[in-house]
Design a protein around this motif. Structure first.
Motif, PDB file in Angstrom:
ATOM      1  N   ALA A  15       0.834  -1.208   0.000  1.00 61.64           N
ATOM      2  CA  ALA A  15       0.000   0.000   0.000  1.00 61.64           C
ATOM      3  C   ALA A  15       0.868   1.256   0.000  1.00 61.64           C
ATOM      4  O   ALA A  15       0.565   2.239  -0.678  1.00 61.64           O
ATOM      5  CB  ALA A  15      -0.938  -0.004   1.205  1.00 61.64           C
ATOM      6  N   PHE A  20      -3.294   0.101  -4.612  1.00 56.56           N
ATOM      7  CA  PHE A  20      -4.592   0.409  -4.024  1.00 56.56           C
ATOM      8  C   PHE A  20      -5.341  -0.845  -3.576  1.00 56.56           C
ATOM      9  O   PHE A  20      -6.113  -0.811  -2.641  1.00 56.56           O
ATOM     10  CB  PHE A  20      -5.435   1.219  -5.000  1.00 56.56           C
ATOM     11  CG  PHE A  20      -4.860   2.570  -5.259  1.00 56.56           C
ATOM     12  CD1 PHE A  20      -5.018   3.592  -4.337  1.00 56.56           C
ATOM     13  CD2 PHE A  20      -4.133   2.816  -6.397  1.00 56.56           C
ATOM     14  CE1 PHE A  20      -4.460   4.837  -4.559  1.00 56.56           C
ATOM     15  CE2 PHE A  20      -3.576   4.058  -6.635  1.00 56.56           C
ATOM     16  CZ  PHE A  20      -3.738   5.078  -5.712  1.00 56.56           C
ATOM     17  N   PHE A  23      -4.421  -1.700  -0.099  1.00 58.04           N
ATOM     18  CA  PHE A  23      -5.165  -0.846   0.836  1.00 58.04           C
ATOM     19  C   PHE A  23      -6.521  -1.458   1.138  1.00 58.04           C
ATOM     20  O   PHE A  23      -6.959  -1.541   2.273  1.00 58.04           O
ATOM     21  CB  PHE A  23      -5.441   0.526   0.189  1.00 58.04           C
ATOM     22  CG  PHE A  23      -4.569   1.622   0.695  1.00 58.04           C
ATOM     23  CD1 PHE A  23      -4.442   1.848   2.052  1.00 58.04           C
ATOM     24  CD2 PHE A  23      -3.889   2.451  -0.190  1.00 58.04           C
ATOM     25  CE1 PHE A  23      -3.648   2.879   2.513  1.00 58.04           C
ATOM     26  CE2 PHE A  23      -3.096   3.476   0.265  1.00 58.04           C
ATOM     27  CZ  PHE A  23      -2.980   3.695   1.617  1.00 58.04           C
ATOM     28  N   ILE A  60      -5.183   6.164   5.092  1.00 54.78           N
ATOM     29  CA  ILE A  60      -4.759   6.343   3.703  1.00 54.78           C
ATOM     30  C   ILE A  60      -3.814   7.538   3.590  1.00 54.78           C
ATOM     31  O   ILE A  60      -2.802   7.485   2.911  1.00 54.78           O
ATOM     32  CB  ILE A  60      -5.994   6.512   2.784  1.00 54.78           C
ATOM     33  CG1 ILE A  60      -6.724   5.163   2.661  1.00 54.78           C
ATOM     34  CG2 ILE A  60      -5.590   7.021   1.411  1.00 54.78           C
ATOM     35  CD1 ILE A  60      -8.053   5.226   1.932  1.00 54.78           C
TER      36      ILE A  60
ATOM     37  N   PRO B  53     -10.134   3.379  -0.441  1.00 56.70           N
ATOM     38  CA  PRO B  53      -8.996   3.190  -1.358  1.00 56.70           C
ATOM     39  C   PRO B  53      -9.377   3.548  -2.802  1.00 56.70           C
ATOM     40  O   PRO B  53      -8.578   4.117  -3.538  1.00 56.70           O
ATOM     41  CB  PRO B  53      -8.677   1.699  -1.228  1.00 56.70           C
ATOM     42  CG  PRO B  53      -9.178   1.318   0.113  1.00 56.70           C
ATOM     43  CD  PRO B  53     -10.413   2.160   0.312  1.00 56.70           C
TER      44      PRO B  53
END
Lengths: 209, 117
Positions: A15, A20, A23, A60, B53
């Motif tokens: 990540a 992505f 993640f 994030i 995400p």
């Protein structure tokens, strides 16, 4: 079950490199756990959902600064606890009640004395396996003051260390210890009423303290 | 129709749903989830662990832009389509509708067999 630490780290690295899908897998692993943590602290579905969303955004945005000094799950839970605390503080302000206790008031002198003593009908192992137990524990937790509930949830349910709990809640290690002791004693009393064996019940009112 | 591997196409479907949820104006994460849930009659459960995400990636691809709003008691990140995002949405929506029309033409006889066939 939480995924193994090594799995997490591999996903974290992917990540951090901008993968992505990593993640997605990583956050998917923890979504329910964060929701449950937030719900236990805030006791409203909508607030708990907000905390999940805020936590994911923070993760994030800040994953690059995760230094692996702690486990990823601990780092994540601390972020979630922080967001939950922020919501709680906002609510407290709205109700003009202080969440923090001045340090001089936080001591062992007022640790609650049990008013109801009985041996439990079942062993802790037997109890832990039952759905009913979780439900009763959640109910008992709901009755605790926020400051005790938060410490108990982070320390005894989520398994953070005393130091980590102190950092997450921005209080001293000593305060974590006192609050945890009080929380456990208060919960024990509440749960003894549910699980205690009436035949072994004692009313300790003749104690002289 | 844009040439595309069918698998990619299906994966792109989720992007398309999120972009379409933003077509009528900016929204924050929870509102996007709510819109998709309602529009698909709860048929597409979009978890926060998938959504964020995905939003982050589309922001990096400049299909959407985001800003923080601190004006209410809750800090929220609002997302909106960029011009490129809107173009992408329109193009992909056309492809998607054409493809689903073709599939529907193929599948309708399966569900409604003619008498005597």
């Amino acid at each position: 079950m939480p995924p193994a630490v090594n799995d997490d780290l591999e996903l974290v690295h992917r990540a951090q490199r901008g993968d992505f899908s990593a993640f997605e897998v990583l956050l998917g692993h923890y979504e329910t756990r964060i929701y449950r943590l937030a719900y236990r602290i805030l006791r409203r579905e909508h607030d708990a959902e907000e905390v999940v969303q805020q936590t994911f955004l923070s993760v994030i945005e800040h994953l690059a600064s995760f230094r692996e000094e702690s486990r990823f799950s601990t780092w994540l839970l601390k972020i979630a606890a922080n967001h939950a605390l922020a919501v709680l503080r906002k609510k407290r302000r709205e109700h003009t009640v202080a969440w923090e206790t001045p340090p001089e008031e936080e001591g062992y002198q007022d640790v609650p004395h049990p008013r109801y003593i009985a041996q439990w009908r079942d062993t802790p192992e037997e109890l832990a396996g039952r759905r009913e137990t979780r439900h009763l524990l959640d109910e008992a937790l709901e009755e605790l003051d926020d400051k005790y509930r938060l410490v108990f949830v982070l320390r005894d349910i989520e398994g953070l260390s005393t130091q980590e709990t102190a950092e997450a809640l921005d209080i001293s290690v000593a305060n974590v210890k006192v609050r945890l002791l009080r929380a456990r004693l208060m919960l024990r009393e509440k749960l003894t009423r549910a699980f205690g064996d009436e035949a072994t019940r004692v009313e300790p009112h003749d104690h002289d303290h | 129709m844009t040439q595309k591997n069918p698998r990619e196409f299906v994966q792109g479907g989720l992007d398309l749903l999120v972009l379409s949820a933003l077509a009528d104006g900016p929204k924050y994460g929870y509102l996007i989830q709510k819109r998709i849930r309602e529009a698909t009659d709860h048929g597409v459960p979009l978890q926060a662990g998938t959504l964020y995400p995905l939003l982050h990636r589309m922001e990096a691809e400049k299909l959407i832009r985001a800003r923080w709003d601190d004006s209410t008691s809750r800090q929220r990140k609002w997302y909106e389509l960029t011009a490129a995002g809107r173009r992408h949405l329109t193009r992909q929506a056309q492809d998607w509708v054409r493809l689903t029309d073709l599939i529907r033409d193929l599948l309708t006889p399966v569900l409604e067999p003619k008498p005597g066939v």
